[in-house]
Write a protein that holds these residues in place. Structure first.
Motif, PDB file in Angstrom:
ATOM      1  N   LEU A 117       0.823  -1.202   0.000  1.00 21.97           N
ATOM      2  CA  LEU A 117       0.000   0.000   0.000  1.00 21.97           C
ATOM      3  C   LEU A 117       0.862   1.258   0.000  1.00 21.97           C
ATOM      4  CD1 LEU A 117      -2.682  -1.256   2.507  1.00 21.97           C
ATOM      5  CD2 LEU A 117      -3.125  -0.638   0.124  1.00 21.97           C
ATOM      6  N   GLU A 118       1.931   1.250   0.788  1.00 15.64           N
ATOM      7  CA  GLU A 118       2.793   2.421   0.885  1.00 15.64           C
ATOM      8  C   GLU A 118       3.583   2.669  -0.398  1.00 15.64           C
ATOM      9  OE1 GLU A 118       5.064   1.742   4.435  1.00 15.64           O
ATOM     10  OE2 GLU A 118       3.408   2.396   5.725  1.00 15.64           O
ATOM     11  N   THR A 119       3.850   1.610  -1.180  1.00 14.22           N
ATOM     12  CA  THR A 119       4.598   1.765  -2.431  1.00 14.22           C
ATOM     13  C   THR A 119       3.676   1.801  -3.639  1.00 14.22           C
ATOM     14  OG1 THR A 119       4.890  -0.625  -2.705  1.00 14.22           O
ATOM     15  CG2 THR A 119       6.624   0.565  -1.492  1.00 14.22           C
ATOM     16  N   ASN A 120       2.366   1.933  -3.391  1.00 16.12           N
ATOM     17  CA  ASN A 120       1.376   1.936  -4.463  1.00 16.12           C
ATOM     18  C   ASN A 120       1.485   0.672  -5.325  1.00 16.12           C
ATOM     19  OD1 ASN A 120      -0.852   3.025  -5.732  1.00 16.12           O
ATOM     20  ND2 ASN A 120       0.383   4.089  -7.259  1.00 16.12           N
ATOM     21  N   PHE A 121       1.651  -0.451  -4.633  1.00 16.17           N
ATOM     22  CA  PHE A 121       1.724  -1.786  -5.241  1.00 16.17           C
ATOM     23  C   PHE A 121       2.877  -1.905  -6.232  1.00 16.17           C
ATOM     24  CE2 PHE A 121      -2.026  -2.248  -2.929  1.00 16.17           C
ATOM     25  CZ  PHE A 121      -2.283  -3.605  -2.800  1.00 16.17           C
ATOM     26  N   ASN A 122       3.991  -1.288  -5.884  1.00 15.53           N
ATOM     27  CA  ASN A 122       5.217  -1.444  -6.649  1.00 15.53           C
ATOM     28  C   ASN A 122       5.922  -2.686  -6.094  1.00 15.53           C
ATOM     29  OD1 ASN A 122       7.979  -1.352  -7.401  1.00 15.53           O
ATOM     30  ND2 ASN A 122       7.805   0.837  -7.796  1.00 15.53           N
ATOM     31  N   TYR A 123       5.815  -3.791  -6.838  1.00 15.44           N
ATOM     32  CA  TYR A 123       6.352  -5.068  -6.361  1.00 15.44           C
ATOM     33  C   TYR A 123       7.857  -5.017  -6.159  1.00 15.44           C
ATOM     34  CZ  TYR A 123       1.784  -6.994  -7.612  1.00 15.44           C
ATOM     35  OH  TYR A 123       0.443  -7.241  -7.703  1.00 15.44           O
ATOM     36  N   SER A 124       8.563  -4.346  -7.036  1.00  7.58           N
ATOM     37  CA  SER A 124      10.026  -4.265  -6.926  1.00  7.58           C
ATOM     38  C   SER A 124      10.447  -3.511  -5.664  1.00  7.58           C
ATOM     39  CB  SER A 124      10.620  -3.597  -8.155  1.00  7.58           C
ATOM     40  OG  SER A 124      10.356  -4.363  -9.301  1.00  7.58           O
ATOM     41  N   ALA A 125       9.830  -2.360  -5.432  1.00  7.27           N
ATOM     42  CA  ALA A 125      10.169  -1.572  -4.245  1.00  7.27           C
ATOM     43  C   ALA A 125       9.803  -2.323  -2.968  1.00  7.27           C
ATOM     44  CB  ALA A 125       9.460  -0.221  -4.288  1.00  7.27           C
ATOM     45  N   THR A 126       8.665  -2.986  -2.972  1.00  6.11           N
ATOM     46  CA  THR A 126       8.248  -3.769  -1.811  1.00  6.11           C
ATOM     47  C   THR A 126       9.225  -4.912  -1.570  1.00  6.11           C
ATOM     48  OG1 THR A 126       5.920  -3.203  -2.200  1.00  6.11           O
ATOM     49  CG2 THR A 126       6.359  -5.120  -0.806  1.00  6.11           C
ATOM     50  N   ALA A 127       9.635  -5.563  -2.636  1.00  9.06           N
ATOM     51  CA  ALA A 127      10.582  -6.677  -2.523  1.00  9.06           C
ATOM     52  C   ALA A 127      11.901  -6.207  -1.926  1.00  9.06           C
ATOM     53  CB  ALA A 127      10.810  -7.313  -3.892  1.00  9.06           C
ATOM     54  N   VAL A 128      12.389  -5.055  -2.365  1.00  8.59           N
ATOM     55  CA  VAL A 128      13.644  -4.512  -1.834  1.00  8.59           C
ATOM     56  C   VAL A 128      13.509  -4.263  -0.335  1.00  8.59           C
ATOM     57  CG1 VAL A 128      15.168  -2.493  -1.857  1.00  8.59           C
ATOM     58  CG2 VAL A 128      14.460  -3.551  -4.013  1.00  8.59           C
ATOM     59  N   ASP A 129      12.399  -3.647   0.071  1.00  4.91           N
ATOM     60  CA  ASP A 129      12.180  -3.347   1.496  1.00  4.91           C
ATOM     61  C   ASP A 129      12.080  -4.609   2.342  1.00  4.91           C
ATOM     62  OD1 ASP A 129      12.240  -0.649   0.969  1.00  4.91           O
ATOM     63  OD2 ASP A 129      10.062  -0.374   1.077  1.00  4.91           O
ATOM     64  N   LEU A 130      11.529  -5.684   1.766  1.00  2.00           N
ATOM     65  CA  LEU A 130      11.356  -6.939   2.507  1.00  2.00           C
ATOM     66  C   LEU A 130      12.523  -7.911   2.329  1.00  2.00           C
ATOM     67  CD1 LEU A 130       7.561  -7.626   1.794  1.00  2.00           C
ATOM     68  CD2 LEU A 130       8.578  -6.868   3.948  1.00  2.00           C
ATOM     69  N   PHE A 131      13.480  -7.541   1.485  1.00  2.00           N
ATOM     70  CA  PHE A 131      14.630  -8.407   1.188  1.00  2.00           C
ATOM     71  C   PHE A 131      14.189  -9.752   0.609  1.00  2.00           C
ATOM     72  CE2 PHE A 131      15.899  -5.663   4.743  1.00  2.00           C
ATOM     73  CZ  PHE A 131      16.961  -4.993   4.154  1.00  2.00           C
ATOM     74  N   ILE A 132      13.213  -9.700  -0.311  1.00  2.00           N
ATOM     75  CA  ILE A 132      12.723 -10.899  -0.992  1.00  2.00           C
ATOM     76  C   ILE A 132      12.621 -10.602  -2.480  1.00  2.00           C
ATOM     77  CG2 ILE A 132      11.485 -11.819   1.020  1.00  2.00           C
ATOM     78  CD1 ILE A 132       8.902 -10.700  -0.139  1.00  2.00           C
ATOM     79  N   HIS A 133      12.321 -11.619  -3.259  1.00  2.00           N
ATOM     80  CA  HIS A 133      12.186 -11.471  -4.712  1.00  2.00           C
ATOM     81  C   HIS A 133      10.818 -10.879  -5.043  1.00  2.00           C
ATOM     82  CE1 HIS A 133      12.067 -12.580  -8.975  1.00  2.00           C
ATOM     83  NE2 HIS A 133      13.404 -12.661  -8.885  1.00  2.00           N
TER      84      HIS A 133
END
Length: 88
Positions: free
Chosen positions: A7-23
């Motif tokens: 929600l905070e990244t407006n469903f940007n999967y790449s940015a979310t993945a970076v923040d969570l340290f996952i693919h």
């Protein structure tokens, strides 16, 4: 955590993945699971708004010590069980 970051990244999967340290594919998979569990369409802007508002309300209630951190459940049930225990 995944839903909040999405929600905070407006469903940007790449940015979310970076923040969570996952693919990013893991984020997509989690997003699909969240949709299945909640039975909601996360592409709907109203659904996104309501989920974000709900998460913020939960954070505020935790900050105010009304809900314990990490609480998952219904406030209604929790209130009634504590009322039954005290006789109120």
């Amino acid at each position: 955590m995944t839903l909040k970051l999405l929600l905070e990244t407006n469903f940007n999967y790449s940015a979310t993945a970076v923040d969570l340290f996952i693919h990013a594919n893991t984020v997509r998979y989690r997003c699909e699971k969240i949709e299945q569990l909640l039975m909601l369409d996360l592409r709907d802007p109203d659904v996104r708004f309501n989920l974000y508002a709900a998460l913020r309300v939960q954070e505020i209630l935790v900050d105010m010590h009304i809900l314990p951190g990490g609480y998952v459940g219904r406030v209604h049930e929790k209130l009634h069980s504590s009322e039954a225990a005290t006789g109120h």
